[in-house]
Design a protein around this motif. Structure first.
Motif, short mmCIF file in Angstrom:
data_model
loop_
_atom_site.label_atom_id
_atom_site.label_comp_id
_atom_site.label_asym_id
_atom_site.label_seq_id
_atom_site.Cartn_x
_atom_site.Cartn_y
_atom_site.Cartn_z
N ALA A 407 0.83 -1.20 0.00
CA ALA A 407 0.00 0.00 0.00
C ALA A 407 0.86 1.25 0.00
CB ALA A 407 -0.92 0.00 1.21
N ASN A 408 1.98 1.21 0.75
CA ASN A 408 2.88 2.36 0.77
C ASN A 408 3.49 2.61 -0.60
OD1 ASN A 408 2.49 3.08 3.44
ND2 ASN A 408 4.14 1.77 4.19
N LYS A 409 3.83 1.52 -1.27
CA LYS A 409 4.38 1.68 -2.62
C LYS A 409 3.34 2.30 -3.56
CE LYS A 409 7.77 -2.05 -2.31
NZ LYS A 409 8.19 -3.36 -2.83
N GLU A 410 2.09 1.82 -3.42
CA GLU A 410 1.02 2.41 -4.24
C GLU A 410 0.83 3.89 -3.90
OE1 GLU A 410 -2.50 0.13 -3.75
OE2 GLU A 410 -1.68 -1.70 -4.65
N LEU A 411 0.91 4.19 -2.56
CA LEU A 411 0.75 5.59 -2.14
C LEU A 411 1.88 6.45 -2.69
CD1 LEU A 411 -0.80 7.66 -0.50
CD2 LEU A 411 0.52 6.97 1.52
N GLU A 412 3.11 5.90 -2.65
CA GLU A 412 4.23 6.65 -3.21
C GLU A 412 4.04 6.89 -4.70
OE1 GLU A 412 7.73 4.49 -2.26
OE2 GLU A 412 7.61 4.89 -0.10
N ALA A 413 3.54 5.83 -5.38
CA ALA A 413 3.28 6.01 -6.81
C ALA A 413 2.21 7.06 -7.05
CB ALA A 413 2.86 4.67 -7.42
N PHE A 414 1.17 7.03 -6.18
CA PHE A 414 0.10 8.03 -6.30
C PHE A 414 0.63 9.43 -6.00
CE2 PHE A 414 -3.20 10.54 -4.15
CZ PHE A 414 -4.10 10.66 -5.20
N SER A 415 1.47 9.52 -4.98
CA SER A 415 2.04 10.81 -4.63
C SER A 415 2.88 11.36 -5.78
CB SER A 415 2.90 10.68 -3.36
OG SER A 415 2.11 10.26 -2.28
N VAL A 418 0.47 12.60 -8.33
CA VAL A 418 -0.11 13.88 -7.93
C VAL A 418 0.89 14.99 -8.11
CG1 VAL A 418 -0.95 15.19 -5.94
CG2 VAL A 418 -1.82 12.89 -6.35
N SER A 419 2.13 14.73 -7.67
CA SER A 419 3.16 15.76 -7.71
C SER A 419 3.48 16.19 -9.13
CB SER A 419 4.42 15.25 -7.01
OG SER A 419 5.44 16.21 -7.07
N HIS A 420 3.47 15.25 -10.04
CA HIS A 420 3.90 15.57 -11.41
C HIS A 420 2.73 15.68 -12.38
CE1 HIS A 420 7.60 14.12 -9.50
NE2 HIS A 420 8.26 14.85 -10.43
N ASP A 421 1.86 14.69 -12.40
CA ASP A 421 0.82 14.64 -13.42
C ASP A 421 -0.32 15.60 -13.15
OD1 ASP A 421 2.42 12.68 -14.39
OD2 ASP A 421 1.16 11.00 -13.75
N LEU A 472 1.28 15.85 4.26
CA LEU A 472 0.64 14.97 5.23
C LEU A 472 0.99 13.51 4.95
CD1 LEU A 472 -1.30 14.61 7.61
CD2 LEU A 472 -3.20 14.57 5.97
N SER A 473 1.03 13.15 3.66
CA SER A 473 1.39 11.78 3.29
C SER A 473 2.83 11.48 3.69
CB SER A 473 1.21 11.61 1.78
OG SER A 473 1.68 10.35 1.37
N ARG A 474 3.72 12.43 3.47
CA ARG A 474 5.12 12.21 3.85
C ARG A 474 5.26 12.05 5.36
NH1 ARG A 474 6.01 16.00 -0.32
NH2 ARG A 474 6.03 17.73 1.17
N ILE A 475 4.48 12.82 6.12
CA ILE A 475 4.53 12.69 7.58
C ILE A 475 4.12 11.29 8.01
CG2 ILE A 475 3.34 13.41 9.69
CD1 ILE A 475 3.40 16.26 8.57
#
Length: 631
Positions: A407-415, A418-421, A472-475
């Protein structure tokens, strides 16, 4: 002549009245004999009192020797039954005059029902006087054999009874066929026999007491040995304990049986065999309790099963008696075991070489031993269940960890997305809007310019919101590192930065010194920035303001707080304050995106703490928070 007699006085030749000339000599002789008689009794009584249990056997032999020599007899002996069923007997103490062959070596474990003719007389406490071999009845074979062995024409047999239990007899014999039964002789033999009985009783009591003490000490030793063992060593320790108990008590077989789920049969868990016992030496691997109704019922109610004599199996039905017969068991004691108040099994102690007499104290100690084994088995079972549960828990933790990592990997991918796309188009909208205003603003009326500017502000706000969500996600993914952190220094740095950003504002900061806590510095920096930033924001409508950072004590716990005298909020809204995107004021009143306090709560949670707020409208607000002590 052979008679069962009570003690009576018969006049002997020595007791006939003397003539006048010899009356003085007779009186002197009688007094001298009475004095010697009293002296002998006193000496024997004193000797028996002083004897230790180890000296009693020799004391008995010396006593019957003294009686025989005093009364002019040729032989005296004590014979005791060799087993509890009285099927054999042996001469244990003996004295005989010179020229007579001792009987002790020949009369050892004589088989058959001894003294069937005299047995009933002994039970009634009567003595038997043998004076004529031919007059013995046909059912007095044992007495006839003894009479022939003694080769004495005159013998007196007296019962020996210990604690109301007939244990043997004493015999006094003479080669003089006309031996007289005088009152002194009867009294002396009676008294000496009573002394023998008393000595044997004391010896038995001391032996039983020593046995009980040693048994009690053994049970206590085994209990201490089993108390702190790890589960992996309990089975071996129980095997050793069962072996020691069996050897000490002298049983031939000992087995620990555990009930199956149905409780209709029990399986052997631990057991041992002692010596080369006769009969079937193999322990029963499985006991069919359903086929043994009487024992099943008693064990299910935690009662002891005791069969002292398999020939008369009281408390056993036909099925139980048949089992005893098949297994060659003469004596049986079975003590129940319970786990958690429910029947769990039993321990059985079986004798097959001979019948064993169990006292109530010994059976009580067997119950204690059964309880010790049950406790050890319960601890083993609990340990095994704990290991099994721990294993399952560890497997679940590994599974959940793997899921969390995925899930963290998916969240990182999502982040990343979000950050780029997502942010790239937003920046494009804001940039194109600026170009539109800069290069084509002259062709737009005021309404058009306002719409473009609003579009640019919305894109910038959305970009900021995405940035806050990413923060918040990084925290959430930040690893906690427990260090000493000085919140006072952080608060002073944040306050100085805010005052530099708006120097025209008049805000007083009251920051308590040395607010040292345990936590991750970068996260606590974010927490303090958000809380003091909120206080700065919500006091912006006042000409002067005050912000306090300090520590208090609530319910024996250190609690940190940040307090302001700003606009405050409705108390009923306090529970919603730390949810993401929850705002208690309009955007045109105070800027913000509703992520700051949600971030504060996430940081407090990560530090095993909590956060809450108290306020009233127009009376300011106070935010309290706690942090765990770390490790």
């Amino acid at each position: 002549m052979a008679d069962r007699v009570a003690v009576s006085r018969e006049t002997s030749v020595e007791e006939c009245p003397a003539d006048d000339d010899g009356s003085t000599n007779a009186t002197v002789a009688t007094l001298r004999q009475e004095l010697e008689f009293e002296t002998l009794l006193a000496k024997l009584s004193t000797n028996f009192i002083r004897l230790s249990s180890e000296e009693i056997d020799e004391g008995i032999r010396e006593a019957i020797e003294a009686v025989a020599e005093f009364t002019g007899l040729d032989a005296a002996l004590v014979a005791l039954f060799a087993d509890e069923r009285r099927t054999s007997w042996s001469v244990t103490h003996e004295w005989c005059s010179d020229g007579l062959e001792p009987l002790a070596g020949r009369l050892v474990n004589m088989k058959g029902a001894p003294f069937a003719w005299s047995y009933q007389a002994f039970l009634r406490g009567e003595a038997i006087l043998l004076t004529d071999l031919d007059s013995l009845p046909h059912n007095a074979a044992a007495e006839r054999a003894l009479y022939e062995e003694l080769q004495q024409p005159w013998a007196l047999l007296l019962p020996v009874t210990v604690q109301d239990d007939l244990v043997g007899f004493a015999c006094f014999a003479s080669s003089r066929r006309g031996q007289q039964w005088s009152e002194d002789f009867a009294a002396l033999t009676r008294l000496v026999t009573e002394m023998v009985v008393s000595a044997l009783e004391r010896k038995r009591n001391e032996e039983e007491l020593r046995y009980r003490n040693e048994f009690d000490r053994l049970v206590a030793t085994l209990s201490m040995r089993l108390i702190n063992l790890p589960a992996s060593e309990i089975d071996g320790a129980i095997d050793g304990a069962v072996q020691e108990i069996a050897e000490f008590t002298g049983v031939d077989r000992c087995g620990v049986y555990l009930l199956e789920d149905s409780a209709e049969k029990a399986k052997l868990a631990h057991g041992c065999r002692i010596g080369d016992a006769s009969g079937n030496l193999e322990l029963l691997v499985e006991v069919p309790l359903a086929d043994l109704p009487q024992w099943h019922e008693r064990l299910s109610t935690s009662e002891v099963v005791h069969v002292p004599d398999s020939d008369r199996p009281n408390g056993a039905g036909p099925a139980e008696a048949a089992l005893l017969s098949r297994r060659g068991i003469k004596t049986l004691v079975t003590a129940p075991m319970s786990l958690g108040g429910s029947p769990a099994g039993f321990i059985t102690f079986a004798s097959i070489r001979r019948k064993k007499k169990w006292t109530e104290e010994s059976i009580a100690l067997l119950r204690v031993f059964a309880g010790i084994i049950a406790n050890a088995l319960a601890r083993k079972r609990a340990e095994e269940e704990r290991h099994e549960f721990t294993g399952k828990l560890e497997r679940r933790v590994r599974q959940r960890t793997a899921q969390l990592e995925a899930a963290n990997k998916e969240l990182e991918a999502f982040s990343y997305s979000v950050s780029h796309d997502l942010r790239t188009p937003l920046r494009g909208i804001e940039g194109f809007g600026k170009i539109l205003l800069d290069e084509h603003g002259d062709t737009l009326n005021d309404d058009g310019k306002d719409l473009v500017e609003r579009m640019r502000r919305a894109s910038r706000r959305l970009d900021e919101l995405i940035g806050a969500l990413l923060a918040l996600s990084r925290i959430t993914r930040t690893e906690i590192r427990w260090e000493n952190v000085n919140l006072s220094e952080i608060a002073r740095e944040v306050a100085a930065s805010l005052q530099c950003s708006e120097p025209e504002r008049k805000v007083t900061f009251d920051i308590a010194p040395d607010l040292i806590v345990r936590g991750t510095p970068v996260l606590l920096q974010v927490l303090v920035e958000n809380l003091i930033g909120n206080a700065w924001k919500f006091t912006s409508k006042h000409e002067t303001a005050r912000v306090e950072v300090g520590k208090t004590r609530i319910e024996d716990e250190d609690v940190l707080f940040i307090r302001d005298d700003g606009v405050g909020f409705e108390p009923d809204c306090a529970s919603q304050l730390f949810r993401a995107f929850r705002r208690l004021h309009r955007a045109d009143e105070f800027d913000g995106h509703g992520i700051g306090l949600a971030t504060v709560k996430r940081i407090a949670d990560l530090h095993r703490g909590k956060v809450w707020a108290e306020s009233k409208v127009k009376e300011g607000a106070t935010v309290y928070f706690t942090l765990g002590s770390g490790s």
